[in-house]
Design a protein around this motif. Sequence first.
Motif, PDB file in Angstrom:
ATOM      1  N   ILE A 243     -10.954  10.188   5.720  1.00 30.27           N
ATOM      2  CA  ILE A 243     -11.229  10.327   4.542  1.00 30.27           C
ATOM      3  C   ILE A 243     -12.132   8.722   3.479  1.00 30.27           C
ATOM      4  O   ILE A 243     -12.397   9.100   2.584  1.00 30.27           O
ATOM      5  N   ALA A 244     -12.733   8.083   4.651  1.00 29.25           N
ATOM      6  CA  ALA A 244     -12.970   6.472   4.364  1.00 29.25           C
ATOM      7  C   ALA A 244     -12.062   5.672   2.506  1.00 29.25           C
ATOM      8  O   ALA A 244     -12.699   5.324   2.434  1.00 29.25           O
TER       9      ALA A 244
ATOM     10  N   LEU B  94       0.635  -1.166   0.007  1.00 31.25           N
ATOM     11  CA  LEU B  94       0.198  -0.375   0.284  1.00 31.25           C
ATOM     12  C   LEU B  94       0.462   1.219  -0.204  1.00 31.25           C
ATOM     13  O   LEU B  94       1.858   1.415   0.667  1.00 31.25           O
TER      14      LEU B  94
ATOM     15  N   THR C 232      -4.600   8.115   4.158  1.00 33.11           N
ATOM     16  CA  THR C 232      -5.623   6.458   4.856  1.00 33.11           C
ATOM     17  C   THR C 232      -5.711   6.835   6.087  1.00 33.11           C
ATOM     18  O   THR C 232      -4.981   6.411   6.520  1.00 33.11           O
TER      19      THR C 232
ATOM     20  N   SER D   9     -10.778   3.003   3.453  1.00 29.06           N
ATOM     21  CA  SER D   9     -11.172   1.796   3.778  1.00 29.06           C
ATOM     22  C   SER D   9     -12.582   1.409   2.545  1.00 29.06           C
ATOM     23  O   SER D   9     -12.487   0.534   2.355  1.00 29.06           O
TER      24      SER D   9
HETATM   25  P1  ADP Z   1     -10.080   4.977   6.900  1.00 31.31           P
HETATM   26  O1  ADP Z   1     -11.531   4.738   6.214  1.00 31.31           O
HETATM   27  O2  ADP Z   1     -11.633   6.611   7.230  1.00 31.31           O
HETATM   28  O3  ADP Z   1      -9.620   6.000   6.119  1.00 31.31           O
HETATM   29  P2  ADP Z   1     -10.346   3.180   8.473  1.00 31.31           P
HETATM   30  O4  ADP Z   1      -9.636   3.171  10.022  1.00 31.31           O
HETATM   31  O5  ADP Z   1     -11.938   3.193   9.253  1.00 31.31           O
HETATM   32  O6  ADP Z   1     -10.128   4.676   7.983  1.00 31.31           O
HETATM   33  O7  ADP Z   1      -9.170   2.291   7.057  1.00 31.31           O
HETATM   34  C1  ADP Z   1      -8.125   2.064   7.287  1.00 31.31           C
HETATM   35  C2  ADP Z   1      -8.253   0.723   6.729  1.00 31.31           C
HETATM   36  O8  ADP Z   1      -8.723   0.503   5.598  1.00 31.31           O
HETATM   37  C3  ADP Z   1      -6.517   0.790   6.630  1.00 31.31           C
HETATM   38  O9  ADP Z   1      -6.257   0.154   7.678  1.00 31.31           O
HETATM   39  C4  ADP Z   1      -6.387  -0.858   6.143  1.00 31.31           C
HETATM   40  O10 ADP Z   1      -6.592  -1.951   6.712  1.00 31.31           O
HETATM   41  C5  ADP Z   1      -8.190  -0.256   4.384  1.00 31.31           C
HETATM   42  N1  ADP Z   1      -7.806   0.233   3.459  1.00 31.31           N
HETATM   43  C6  ADP Z   1      -6.903   1.381   3.836  1.00 31.31           C
HETATM   44  N2  ADP Z   1      -6.744   1.737   1.910  1.00 31.31           N
HETATM   45  C7  ADP Z   1      -6.843   0.663   1.421  1.00 31.31           C
HETATM   46  C8  ADP Z   1      -6.799  -0.201  -0.123  1.00 31.31           C
HETATM   47  N3  ADP Z   1      -5.900   0.949  -0.587  1.00 31.31           N
HETATM   48  N4  ADP Z   1      -6.459  -1.520  -0.151  1.00 31.31           N
HETATM   49  C9  ADP Z   1      -7.219  -2.005   1.004  1.00 31.31           C
HETATM   50  N5  ADP Z   1      -7.101  -1.632   2.023  1.00 31.31           N
HETATM   51  C10 ADP Z   1      -7.313  -0.373   2.754  1.00 31.31           C
END
Ligand code: ADP
Length: 337
Positions: free
Chosen positions: A103-104, A59, A99, A106
Motif C-alpha cells: 500500500i506504499a 515506527l 507497512t 514507503s
Molecule cells: P510498501 O511501500 O508497499 O509499504 P515497501 O517494502 O516498498 O512496502 O516499503 C516499506 C519500507 O518503507 C519499510 O521497510 C521502511 O523502510 C519504509 N517505511 C515505511 N513506513 C515508513 C515511515 N512511516 N517512515 C519511514 N520509512 C517508512
Amino acid sequence: MPAVTAVAHPNLALVKYWGQRDLVRQLPLNDSISVNLSGATTTTTVQFDATLDEDEFELDGARPTEKASTRVSAHLEQIRALAGITAYARVWSHNSFPTGIGIASSASGFAALTLAGTRAAGLALDSRALSSLARLGSGSACRSIPHGFAEWRAGTGEESYAVQLAPPEHWDLQIVTVYFDPQPKAISSLEGHRAAPSSPFFEARLQQLGDTLATVRRAVLERDFSTLGMAVEREAISLHLIAMSSRVAEQPQLSGIYYWQPQTLALIHAVQRWRAEGLEVYFTLDAGPAVHLLCEAQNRAALLEAVGALLPTLGGRLLVSTPGMGARVVEEGEGEI
Ligand code: ADP
C-alpha cells in the motif's frame, strides 16, 4: 530546535513507474500519474537535537529494522546537508495501515519525513523542491507531496519531481483497496525496476506510454470515468507483463517475476463479471498481490457489497479512499513532545 509533525498519504499510480534510468538518484524512465489515498495516513514527527549521538527512529511504537533506520538516517543526512546543520534527530512515525504489503508506506513515509524534517531543520522548501527531495528517499514518495492527483515528470537531468494535476475535490473517485496478509515477496520492487529493461516487451511499453499518459491525464481532467478505468486497467496489466517477462540476474531459477496470488486473479475475474452485469468497476495492481478497485461515488455501496461477498473466501481486508490531500504540517512547536 522545534518538533514538527507532518502527515502524508500513500499514492496509487494510475500510470505506473517501472524501470529507472538512475538507480541511486531514483530517476525514472517514464512519467507517471497517481492519486493520493485518503484512507491511509502516515504521521511523522521530527526533532533535531544537538545532544543526540545518533538518529533515533521509532515506527509504530517500536524500533524498526536496521535497514529501515539506515534509510531514514540517509534521508536525514540529505536534509542536514541542505540546511547546513549537523545535529542528529529523533523521528517518531505512525502508519495507519500495514507497512510493507504493497500500500506504499514507503511513499507516504518519505513524503511525511521530508516535510517534517525540512521544516524542523528550519527550511521552507516549495512543493517542487520537497517532491524532488522526497524522491531520493523512495521514488514514488515524490507523488505524495502534491494534493490530489499528481504527475511525476521523469525529466532528463537530475531534476525530477511531481506536480499537481488536479486537487482532491476535483473528483470524488472511490478507491477500494483489497489487501492480503503479507506474503514474503520473492522479488522487491527495486529488483523489479532493475530487471524491467531485460523484458523483450519493455521498449514497446515505453513507446505506448505516451498515449496512455495523454489518455489518463485527459480522463482525469474531464472526469471521464469509463476512459480512465479501461486505460488504468490495461496499464496495470502492461506492468505485470513486463514483470513476468523480466529476467532477474541474481535469481536465474526464476522464469519471471510473479506478484499475483490466486486472490489477485479471482478479483480480476470478478471485476470483468461485475462490469458485464452493469456495475462499472475497474482495477489496478502494483508490484504485489493487493488489488485497487475504482468506481464512481454512486456505485460505492454496490461495489462494497459485491466485494464484501467475496471477502470470506478471499480472506482479504479493505481500505476505502477518495482522492487525498498532499503532505502537510499539522503541528509545529518548541521543545519536547
Ligand atoms: P510498501 O511501500 O508497499 O509499504 P515497501 O517494502 O516498498 O512496502 O516499503 C516499506 C519500507 O518503507 C519499510 O521497510 C521502511 O523502510 C519504509 N517505511 C515505511 N513506513 C515508513 C515511515 N512511516 N517512515 C519511514 N520509512 C517508512
